[in-house]
Design an enzyme around this catalytic site. Structure first.
Site, PDB file in Angstrom:
ATOM      1  N   TYR A   1       0.825  -1.200   0.000  1.00 39.77           N
ATOM      2  CA  TYR A   1       0.000   0.000   0.000  1.00 39.77           C
ATOM      3  C   TYR A   1       0.863   1.255   0.000  1.00 39.77           C
ATOM      4  CZ  TYR A   1      -3.913  -3.052   1.441  1.00 39.77           C
ATOM      5  OH  TYR A   1      -4.871  -4.036   1.518  1.00 39.77           O
TER       6      TYR A   1
ATOM      7  N   GLN B   1     -16.369   9.984  10.017  1.00 36.64           N
ATOM      8  CA  GLN B   1     -16.860   8.782   9.339  1.00 36.64           C
ATOM      9  C   GLN B   1     -16.488   7.530  10.128  1.00 36.64           C
ATOM     10  OE1 GLN B   1     -14.853   9.458   5.576  1.00 36.64           O
ATOM     11  NE2 GLN B   1     -16.758  10.065   4.583  1.00 36.64           N
TER      12      GLN B   1
END
Length: 338
Positions: free
Chosen positions: A54, A290
């Site tokens: 990543y 979130q």
């Protein structure tokens, strides 16, 4: 936060896990990730998932820095190996050489002497499975990882890997597939085999890369700050879901969520967690709020009528074919992503 054992192991994970695939592979800053990790910790999340590939290894580095100073024994840190991390011919795959070298790099970047779960990011057909599992066994015996997992392996590959793990007396406890109310591919074959073998799913893309949050509207403009408009965020892979048929079906879930006092994201996460073989759902975010809101889905229980309403709304557009893998599906064109 709710917690569950991972498979039939003693390892306990938070039902909502934080993942930084898209957070650090996108244009978002490390300061943003630090804020997201802090929000995750504040919400009771203890399980953190990343991978060596990543953001070209930067995701592990930033996660390690964000978690620095936290009590290591109170965290479950998970990473993965398979994808290319360098220019050499042996810089990818599941050979003994790459596994041994990759774990050392991951531990250095994460700032820890061990990970709790080390996952084979994909199956490697070019390396004998015996070699791969023996290399993983060496890491378990050396204390560099406590448990082994896989990601996006087929049911047959999982069965073969689990048989070798038993022979080697190491704990193969989990699979990490793509799974959501729109991507139900693992249900037919992978999940039943894992249930039989005592393995859990720790699923990625439970919100179908944001499609199941309701942020995308049929016939509407793409939100300016969404993944679909971020050139660094894997936006091309959303194309198959960003059509009026799928988005119109997702919109049918709004009254269901409203009736329960939930957001669409919370409803979609609760649906995923309702499956008995799912131990955790890995979420990302662009804003701390979130994370805070989505973590609340861990405590939601949906009744049969609600589950049926979700199925009825999405059945015509949900992917279920077990012959389809995440690598060929709309949310992941290959090892480069999840």
């Amino acid at each position: 936060m709710d917690f569950r054992h991972l498979g039939r192991s003693g390892l306990i994970v938070s039902r909502i896990a934080y993942g930084n695939w898209l957070t650090r592979s996108s244009s978002r800053s490390e300061e943003t990730e630090t804020a997201l990790v802090r929000a995750a910790l504040d919400a009771g999340i203890t399980t953190f998932d990343t991978a060596d590939v990543y953001a070209d290894t930067q995701a592990e580095e930033s996660l390690g820095r964000a978690l620095k100073g936290e009590r290591r024994e109170g965290l479950e840190i998970c990473t993965k190996v398979f994808a290319p991390t360098g220019p050499g011919r042996n810089d990818m795959g599941l050979s003994r050489k790459h596994i041994r070298e990759s774990i050392e790099g991951s531990l250095r970047r994460l700032g820890t002497d061990h990970v709790d779960l080390y996952q084979a990011h994909r199956f490697d057909p070019s390396t004998p499975l015996e070699e791969t599992m023996e290399a993983f066994a060496d890491l378990v015996h050396a204390g560099k990882t406590h448990y082994i997992g896989v990601s996006e392996w087929t049911a047959d590959q999982i069965r073969r890997g689990h048989a070798l793990a038993r022979e080697l007396r190491i704990p193969l406890v989990s699979n990490q597939p793509q799974y959501s109310a729109l991507w139900r591919v693992p249900e037919a074959e992978v999940m039943p085999v894992c249930e039989e073998l005592g393995m859990s799913q720790m699923v990625w893309s439970p919100l179908a890369q944001g499609v199941l949050t309701g942020k995308y509207q049929p016939g509407g403009e793409l939100p300016a700050d969404s993944r679909a408009t971020d050139s660094n965020d894997g936006s091309p892979v959303l194309a198959e879901w960003l059509n009026d048929d799928v988005l119109g079906r997702v919109r049918r879930l709004r009254p269901v969520a409203d009736g329960l006092g939930l957001t669409l994201a919370q409803l979609s996460l609760a649906w995923v967690l309702q499956h008995p073989n799912v131990a955790a759902a890995v979420i990302g975010a662009s804003r701390p709020e979130q994370i805070t809101a989505n973590a609340e889905a861990a405590g939601v229980r949906l009744d049969e009528a609600t589950m049926a309403a979700i199925d009825d709304a999405l059945a015509p557009v949900a992917s279920r074919d077990p012959a389809v893998t995440a690598d060929s599906g709309p949310a992941d064109p290959g090892w480069r992503l999840a």
